[in-house]
Design an enzyme around this catalytic site. Structure first.
Site, short mmCIF file in Angstrom:
data_model
loop_
_atom_site.label_atom_id
_atom_site.label_comp_id
_atom_site.label_asym_id
_atom_site.label_seq_id
_atom_site.Cartn_x
_atom_site.Cartn_y
_atom_site.Cartn_z
N ASP A 206 0.84 -1.19 0.00
CA ASP A 206 0.00 0.00 0.00
C ASP A 206 0.87 1.24 0.00
OD1 ASP A 206 0.11 1.19 3.03
OD2 ASP A 206 0.26 -1.00 3.04
N SER A 207 0.43 2.27 -0.69
CA SER A 207 1.12 3.57 -0.72
C SER A 207 2.58 3.39 -1.16
CB SER A 207 1.00 4.24 0.65
OG SER A 207 1.37 5.60 0.58
#
Length: 362
Positions: A206-207
């Site tokens: 994520d991210s």
């Protein structure tokens, strides 16, 4: 008061990185913000307290004595059996030389000879905060493994600014090579020897972790790793950026300037905001992405939304021979699922990931 970015030597592309001394303090609760960070200066009335040089709340602060205070993600929870999900976890060192570890997860009731898809997961945090061993990521991986029925390796990597990029990319590749060292069943970690199906390997994050997963898939496409098949890549709210604003990014130039500065902060040796490490849209090698399938998950209220959409469209219309899918949560903010893992949209996100991994079994 606010500091002009031009006055922050660590936030300009032509600057030299500082040498920092890390100070890890307890995690503190912070208010969620829909932008990368704030830059502030605060004068101390007590000369015995270190003076803040740069304040990147709610993530970290840098003091003038060179110490760093990370404001979130520093808590550590033990591995073991999670009674809520019936997922078992343990820690394993993947680089003794660098003292770097990963946290492994598998369903508790796995038969001794049962092979499971392999999920290598890279946490987010802007390359400068978070760890696989804190509550948010430990809880997320327990839930993810329970829903997807995989064996997962959640990778720790060194953080900026003490260890500026590309160090995190190199650490992440080292971890993937460590996973691949088990392909013949004689590696150092018995769980991987016994349960890993190296014909079904997935990278996810994520991210900033999604950025890492993308870059590792690129490297795999060029270097390959003997014995493992990189079946798919899952990018949740990927941290991509670029010099020129696209879509709605131009509507908030303050956020744009802060995000610009953040990249130079974590990667001071970068060629700039159109470095392929942060802007895959300009990477001439993008068509060599080394997987067959890819899922991009974006949030409708995420400041990185436009980048995720354009990445999806570029892969859809370019020369890459794989299949790319996209999921958008209309009202989802950046990494909302880590903050509220039981909400309806977070549950839907996990189910979509599980469906993507187990597609051929449906």
């Amino acid at each position: 008061m606010c500091i002009s970015l031009s006055l922050c030597p660590s936030l300009t592309s032509g600057s030299q990185p500082y040498t920092f001394q890390q100070t890890l303090l307890s995690s503190r609760s912070t208010t969620s913000k829909n932008y990368p960070f704030l830059i502030r200066s605060r004068l101390s009335m007590d000369s015995t307290i270190p003076e803040i040089a740069y304040d990147y709340s709610p993530f970290l602060r840098i003091y003038k004595d060179g110490s760093i205070e990370r404001l979130r993600g520093t808590d550590i929870v033990p591995s073991g059996l999670d009674p809520k999900t019936n997922v078992l976890s343990k820690d394993a060192v993947y680089s003794p030389e660098l003292n770097l570890s990963s946290r492994l997860y598998r369903p508790h009731n796995t038969y001794p000879d049962k092979k499971l898809p392999v999920l290598v997961y890279y946490h987010g945090g802007g390359f400068c905060i978070e760890t696989p061993f804190n509550f948010r990521y430990h809880d997320h991986l327990n839930n993810l493994v329970a829903v997807s029925n995989v064996i997962a390796i959640s990778v720790d990597y060194r953080l900026a600014p003490e260890h500026p990029l590309p160090i995190a990319y190199d650490d992440s590749w080292t971890a993937l090579k460590w996973v691949a060292s088990h392909v013949n069943g004689d590696g150092p970690e018995e769980w991987l020897n016994s349960h890993a199906d190296f014909g079904q390997v997935f990278l996810a994050g994520d991210s900033a972790g999604a950025n890492l997963a993308h870059q590792l898939a690129m490297r795999y496409g060029q270097e390959n790793l003997s014995g493992i098949d990189l079946t798919g890549v899952l990018l949740v709210h990927p941290y991509f950026w670029g010099k020129e604003p696209i879509g709605t990014e131009g509507e908030n130039l303050e956020t744009k300037s802060m995000a610009d500065a953040m990249w130079h902060f974590v990667c001071p040796a970068s060629s700039g905001l159109d470095d392929p490490l942060i802007n895959p849209l300009v990477d001439p090698r993008l068509d060599s992405l080394g997987c067959d399938r890819l899922l991009v998950i974006i949030g409708g209220k995420d400041f990185l939304r436009e980048r995720g959409w354009h990445y999806y469209e570029r892969l859809s219309k370019g020369g890459w021979e794989g299949v790319v899918e996209i999921m958008e949560g209309k009202d989802d903010e950046h990494v909302f699922h880590l903050n509220d893992p039981t909400c309806e949209n977070a549950v839907a996100l996990l189910k979509r990931i599980a469906s993507f991994i187990n597609k051929d079994k449906a």
